[in-house]
Design a protein around this motif. Structure first.
Motif, PDB file in Angstrom:
ATOM      1  N   PRO A 123       0.844  -1.195   0.000  1.00 35.13           N
ATOM      2  CA  PRO A 123       0.000   0.000   0.000  1.00 35.13           C
ATOM      3  C   PRO A 123       0.877   1.242   0.000  1.00 35.13           C
ATOM      4  O   PRO A 123       2.034   1.195   0.435  1.00 35.13           O
ATOM      5  CB  PRO A 123      -0.797  -0.140   1.299  1.00 35.13           C
ATOM      6  CG  PRO A 123       0.047  -1.007   2.172  1.00 35.13           C
ATOM      7  CD  PRO A 123       0.741  -1.962   1.254  1.00 35.13           C
ATOM      8  N   ALA A 124       0.358   2.345  -0.485  1.00 35.09           N
ATOM      9  CA  ALA A 124       1.175   3.562  -0.581  1.00 35.09           C
ATOM     10  C   ALA A 124       1.649   4.028   0.788  1.00 35.09           C
ATOM     11  O   ALA A 124       2.779   4.513   0.929  1.00 35.09           O
ATOM     12  CB  ALA A 124       0.371   4.663  -1.265  1.00 35.09           C
ATOM     13  N   VAL A 125       0.786   3.883   1.795  1.00 34.32           N
ATOM     14  CA  VAL A 125       1.096   4.365   3.142  1.00 34.32           C
ATOM     15  C   VAL A 125       0.764   3.278   4.155  1.00 34.32           C
ATOM     16  O   VAL A 125      -0.266   2.612   4.047  1.00 34.32           O
ATOM     17  CB  VAL A 125       0.287   5.640   3.484  1.00 34.32           C
ATOM     18  CG1 VAL A 125       0.599   6.122   4.900  1.00 34.32           C
ATOM     19  CG2 VAL A 125       0.561   6.747   2.465  1.00 34.32           C
ATOM     20  N   VAL A 126       1.633   3.092   5.130  1.00 29.19           N
ATOM     21  CA  VAL A 126       1.353   2.270   6.308  1.00 29.19           C
ATOM     22  C   VAL A 126       1.584   3.152   7.523  1.00 29.19           C
ATOM     23  O   VAL A 126       2.594   3.856   7.605  1.00 29.19           O
ATOM     24  CB  VAL A 126       2.251   1.019   6.369  1.00 29.19           C
ATOM     25  CG1 VAL A 126       2.126   0.325   7.729  1.00 29.19           C
ATOM     26  CG2 VAL A 126       1.880   0.044   5.250  1.00 29.19           C
ATOM     27  N   SER A 127       0.648   3.133   8.458  1.00 26.22           N
ATOM     28  CA  SER A 127       0.787   3.947   9.664  1.00 26.22           C
ATOM     29  C   SER A 127       0.697   3.082  10.907  1.00 26.22           C
ATOM     30  O   SER A 127       0.093   2.006  10.892  1.00 26.22           O
ATOM     31  CB  SER A 127      -0.275   5.050   9.696  1.00 26.22           C
ATOM     32  OG  SER A 127      -1.586   4.506   9.688  1.00 26.22           O
ATOM     33  N   PHE A 128       1.288   3.585  11.990  1.00 24.01           N
ATOM     34  CA  PHE A 128       1.416   2.820  13.229  1.00 24.01           C
ATOM     35  C   PHE A 128       0.802   3.601  14.386  1.00 24.01           C
ATOM     36  O   PHE A 128       0.994   4.811  14.507  1.00 24.01           O
ATOM     37  CB  PHE A 128       2.893   2.530  13.520  1.00 24.01           C
ATOM     38  CG  PHE A 128       3.597   1.860  12.375  1.00 24.01           C
ATOM     39  CD1 PHE A 128       3.496   0.492  12.169  1.00 24.01           C
ATOM     40  CD2 PHE A 128       4.343   2.615  11.474  1.00 24.01           C
ATOM     41  CE1 PHE A 128       4.125  -0.117  11.099  1.00 24.01           C
ATOM     42  CE2 PHE A 128       4.975   2.017  10.397  1.00 24.01           C
ATOM     43  CZ  PHE A 128       4.866   0.645  10.210  1.00 24.01           C
ATOM     44  N   HIS A 129       0.097   2.881  15.245  1.00 17.17           N
ATOM     45  CA  HIS A 129      -0.558   3.486  16.403  1.00 17.17           C
ATOM     46  C   HIS A 129      -0.151   2.722  17.654  1.00 17.17           C
ATOM     47  O   HIS A 129      -0.048   1.496  17.620  1.00 17.17           O
ATOM     48  CB  HIS A 129      -2.074   3.415  16.220  1.00 17.17           C
ATOM     49  CG  HIS A 129      -2.838   4.445  16.994  1.00 17.17           C
ATOM     50  ND1 HIS A 129      -2.598   5.794  16.871  1.00 17.17           N
ATOM     51  CD2 HIS A 129      -3.859   4.334  17.893  1.00 17.17           C
ATOM     52  CE1 HIS A 129      -3.434   6.464  17.656  1.00 17.17           C
ATOM     53  NE2 HIS A 129      -4.199   5.603  18.293  1.00 17.17           N
ATOM     54  N   PHE A 130       0.097   3.412  18.735  1.00 19.67           N
ATOM     55  CA  PHE A 130       0.490   2.873  20.039  1.00 19.67           C
ATOM     56  C   PHE A 130       1.989   2.632  20.163  1.00 19.67           C
ATOM     57  O   PHE A 130       2.441   2.039  21.125  1.00 19.67           O
ATOM     58  CB  PHE A 130      -0.210   1.549  20.385  1.00 19.67           C
ATOM     59  CG  PHE A 130      -1.702   1.597  20.404  1.00 19.67           C
ATOM     60  CD1 PHE A 130      -2.379   2.692  20.907  1.00 19.67           C
ATOM     61  CD2 PHE A 130      -2.447   0.516  19.952  1.00 19.67           C
ATOM     62  CE1 PHE A 130      -3.768   2.714  20.935  1.00 19.67           C
ATOM     63  CE2 PHE A 130      -3.830   0.534  19.979  1.00 19.67           C
ATOM     64  CZ  PHE A 130      -4.503   1.634  20.465  1.00 19.67           C
ATOM     65  N   GLY A 131       2.774   3.046  19.199  1.00 14.74           N
ATOM     66  CA  GLY A 131       4.209   2.808  19.299  1.00 14.74           C
ATOM     67  C   GLY A 131       4.841   2.659  17.935  1.00 14.74           C
ATOM     68  O   GLY A 131       4.320   3.146  16.928  1.00 14.74           O
ATOM     69  N   LEU A 132       5.960   1.969  17.898  1.00 11.32           N
ATOM     70  CA  LEU A 132       6.746   1.851  16.680  1.00 11.32           C
ATOM     71  C   LEU A 132       6.979   0.390  16.304  1.00 11.32           C
ATOM     72  O   LEU A 132       7.021  -0.484  17.171  1.00 11.32           O
ATOM     73  CB  LEU A 132       8.101   2.536  16.869  1.00 11.32           C
ATOM     74  CG  LEU A 132       8.052   4.063  16.968  1.00 11.32           C
ATOM     75  CD1 LEU A 132       9.362   4.603  17.506  1.00 11.32           C
ATOM     76  CD2 LEU A 132       7.730   4.663  15.602  1.00 11.32           C
ATOM     77  N   PRO A 133       7.163   0.123  15.018  1.00 11.32           N
ATOM     78  CA  PRO A 133       7.526  -1.225  14.587  1.00 11.32           C
ATOM     79  C   PRO A 133       9.002  -1.483  14.864  1.00 11.32           C
ATOM     80  O   PRO A 133       9.751  -0.572  15.232  1.00 11.32           O
ATOM     81  CB  PRO A 133       7.254  -1.185  13.080  1.00 11.32           C
ATOM     82  CG  PRO A 133       7.486   0.248  12.705  1.00 11.32           C
ATOM     83  CD  PRO A 133       7.021   1.062  13.888  1.00 11.32           C
ATOM     84  N   THR A 134       9.422  -2.714  14.681  1.00 10.37           N
ATOM     85  CA  THR A 134      10.824  -3.060  14.879  1.00 10.37           C
ATOM     86  C   THR A 134      11.676  -2.447  13.767  1.00 10.37           C
ATOM     87  O   THR A 134      11.174  -2.148  12.670  1.00 10.37           O
ATOM     88  CB  THR A 134      11.015  -4.581  14.849  1.00 10.37           C
ATOM     89  OG1 THR A 134      10.692  -5.060  13.531  1.00 10.37           O
ATOM     90  CG2 THR A 134      10.133  -5.271  15.889  1.00 10.37           C
ATOM     91  N   PRO A 135      12.969  -2.249  14.006  1.00 10.15           N
ATOM     92  CA  PRO A 135      13.837  -1.738  12.946  1.00 10.15           C
ATOM     93  C   PRO A 135      13.808  -2.619  11.696  1.00 10.15           C
ATOM     94  O   PRO A 135      13.882  -2.106  10.567  1.00 10.15           O
ATOM     95  CB  PRO A 135      15.224  -1.737  13.601  1.00 10.15           C
ATOM     96  CG  PRO A 135      14.951  -1.610  15.064  1.00 10.15           C
ATOM     97  CD  PRO A 135      13.688  -2.377  15.293  1.00 10.15           C
ATOM     98  N   GLN A 136      13.702  -3.926  11.889  1.00 11.27           N
ATOM     99  CA  GLN A 136      13.648  -4.834  10.738  1.00 11.27           C
ATOM    100  C   GLN A 136      12.398  -4.596   9.895  1.00 11.27           C
ATOM    101  O   GLN A 136      12.445  -4.614   8.661  1.00 11.27           O
ATOM    102  CB  GLN A 136      13.694  -6.287  11.223  1.00 11.27           C
ATOM    103  CG  GLN A 136      14.990  -6.693  11.900  1.00 11.27           C
ATOM    104  CD  GLN A 136      15.087  -6.226  13.356  1.00 11.27           C
ATOM    105  OE1 GLN A 136      14.115  -5.724  13.940  1.00 11.27           O
ATOM    106  NE2 GLN A 136      16.263  -6.403  13.951  1.00 11.27           N
ATOM    107  N   ALA A 137      11.288  -4.340  10.574  1.00  9.65           N
ATOM    108  CA  ALA A 137      10.045  -4.068   9.850  1.00  9.65           C
ATOM    109  C   ALA A 137      10.142  -2.738   9.104  1.00  9.65           C
ATOM    110  O   ALA A 137       9.688  -2.626   7.958  1.00  9.65           O
ATOM    111  CB  ALA A 137       8.866  -4.050  10.819  1.00  9.65           C
ATOM    112  N   VAL A 138      10.727  -1.730   9.735  1.00  7.66           N
ATOM    113  CA  VAL A 138      10.900  -0.438   9.070  1.00  7.66           C
ATOM    114  C   VAL A 138      11.717  -0.602   7.797  1.00  7.66           C
ATOM    115  O   VAL A 138      11.352  -0.084   6.726  1.00  7.66           O
ATOM    116  CB  VAL A 138      11.579   0.573  10.015  1.00  7.66           C
ATOM    117  CG1 VAL A 138      11.930   1.858   9.264  1.00  7.66           C
ATOM    118  CG2 VAL A 138      10.673   0.890  11.194  1.00  7.66           C
ATOM    119  N   THR A 139      12.813  -1.333   7.897  1.00  9.46           N
ATOM    120  CA  THR A 139      13.659  -1.547   6.719  1.00  9.46           C
ATOM    121  C   THR A 139      12.898  -2.254   5.614  1.00  9.46           C
ATOM    122  O   THR A 139      12.954  -1.854   4.434  1.00  9.46           O
ATOM    123  CB  THR A 139      14.906  -2.364   7.109  1.00  9.46           C
ATOM    124  OG1 THR A 139      15.674  -1.624   8.068  1.00  9.46           O
ATOM    125  CG2 THR A 139      15.766  -2.654   5.893  1.00  9.46           C
TER     126      THR A 139
END
Length: 349
Positions: A123-139
């Motif tokens: 998807p063009a955009v993914v957003s996160f609520h309640f915190g952050l994803p792992t560095p591996q997921a960000v990459t």
């Protein structure tokens, strides 16, 4: 950010898990804004279906929102104590509380299959609520060409969002409906308003900021843009759109007296969330006598109580999330609402 995504209007529809639908997201995106679906309350199969339905209805960008809450720790003793406190409310409707509670929503950070789905569907955009994803997921998500947003309720969270490699920040003020996006519910919450937070973040953080919370019309959008935001995110404004999944009782309550008295409470789900004043939010005395289990374990009890009450004809125990601007909600199709918002915004420029 808007130009890079090909978005014409600085109008983002909030994801609103349980209320937003693929039809709504597609309608908003087709009208020039950024539509959104919330998949935090469903499994991978459900998320895949929602993404497919949205993509079938629009070839414009849309946002897929996930929950990145901490993994809840079961505490059977605390859960039993909470159910005992709720027991009189269940009894009012001739029902018994559940024998035990469960973790009904899995955190994105505990669900590698959800990450794989997003990387695959892009998807063009993914957003996160309640915190952050792992560095591996960000990459992985950045390598897939996905624009990443995360919610901040204060400056410290915004700094962490920037350090994590997000492309933008959703500045969620205390006015916002639904769950507070705080990273840590046990940490002090400065409860910053939308405009104070927006201005603070635009002054301190060199990332695009999307203002969210209490914004219901073009005047509010214009104010957010004047404070440096690149866009405004509206949720409560879309609840009574035809494409919304809100039921009739929710829609009626939105336009009732409860809209003038929204309340922030952890009673419903275990996390602070703003809802229309109703029977459930009025049961804050329960929270004063006990602490809800961790989110989303407490939500399992809340949903069971709502089901029992609804079966008896009482609709005041639903999770009727709404922001402080609720009385300004309009009953319009989503695309028409976007067009009205755009005209109001243009008149303020």
């Amino acid at each position: 950010m808007l130009d890079s995504l090909g978005i014409q209007l600085p109008i983002f529809q909030a994801p609103m898990a349980g209320v937003s639908t693929p039809r709504m997201a597609a309608a908003v995106s087709n009208a020039g804004g950024l539509g959104a679906i919330g998949v935090g309350a469903t499994d991978v199969a459900g998320a895949a279906q929602m993404i497919a339905e949205t993509r079938a209805a629009t070839d414009h960008p849309f946002n897929v929102n996930v929950f990145t809450h901490e993994t809840p720790q079961a505490d059977p003793q605390a859960e039993r104590a909470w159910l005992d406190l709720l027991r009189p409310l269940f009894a009012e409707f001739g029902a018994e509380p559940p024998a035990e509670l469960h973790t009904i929503y899995q955190s994105f950070n505990d669900n590698p299959d959800m990450l794989a789905l997003l990387v695959e569907t892009r998807p063009a955009v993914v957003s996160f609520h309640f915190g952050l994803p792992t560095p591996q997921a960000v990459t992985a998500l950045r390598d897939a060409g996905i624009t990443l947003l995360a919610t901040a309720t204060n400056l410290e969270e915004a700094h962490r969002i920037r350090a994590a490699g997000m492309h933008g920040i959703v500045a969620q003020g205390i006015e916002a409906g639904g769950h507070r996006g705080v990273f840590d519910c046990a940490a002090p919450d400065p409860q910053l308003g939308t405009f104070a937070l927006t201005r603070l973040l635009t002054a301190e953080i060199d990332l695009p900021v999307i203002a969210a919370g209490g914004i219901m019309d073009g005047g509010g959008i214009a104010a957010a843009l004047n404070l440096g935001a690149v866009a405004a995110q509206l949720g409560t404004a879309f609840i009574d759109c035809a494409e919304s999944a809100a039921d009739d009782a929710y829609r009626a309550a939105l336009h009732g007296p409860g809209g003038y008295h929204t309340r922030l409470t952890p009673v419903i789900s275990g996390r602070p969330a703003r809802a229309l004043e109703n029977r459930f939010t009025a049961s804050d005395s329960v929270a004063q006598r006990g602490t809800p289990p961790a989110y989303p374990i407490a939500y399992d009890a809340g949903k069971a109580l709502h089901a029992a009450a609804k079966a008896a004809g009482e609709h005041g125990f639903g999770a009727q999330w709404a922001g402080q601007g609720a009385p300004l909600a309009r009953t319009l199709p989503a695309a028409e609402l976007v067009a009205v918002l755009a005209r109001e915004l243009q008149a303020r420029r």
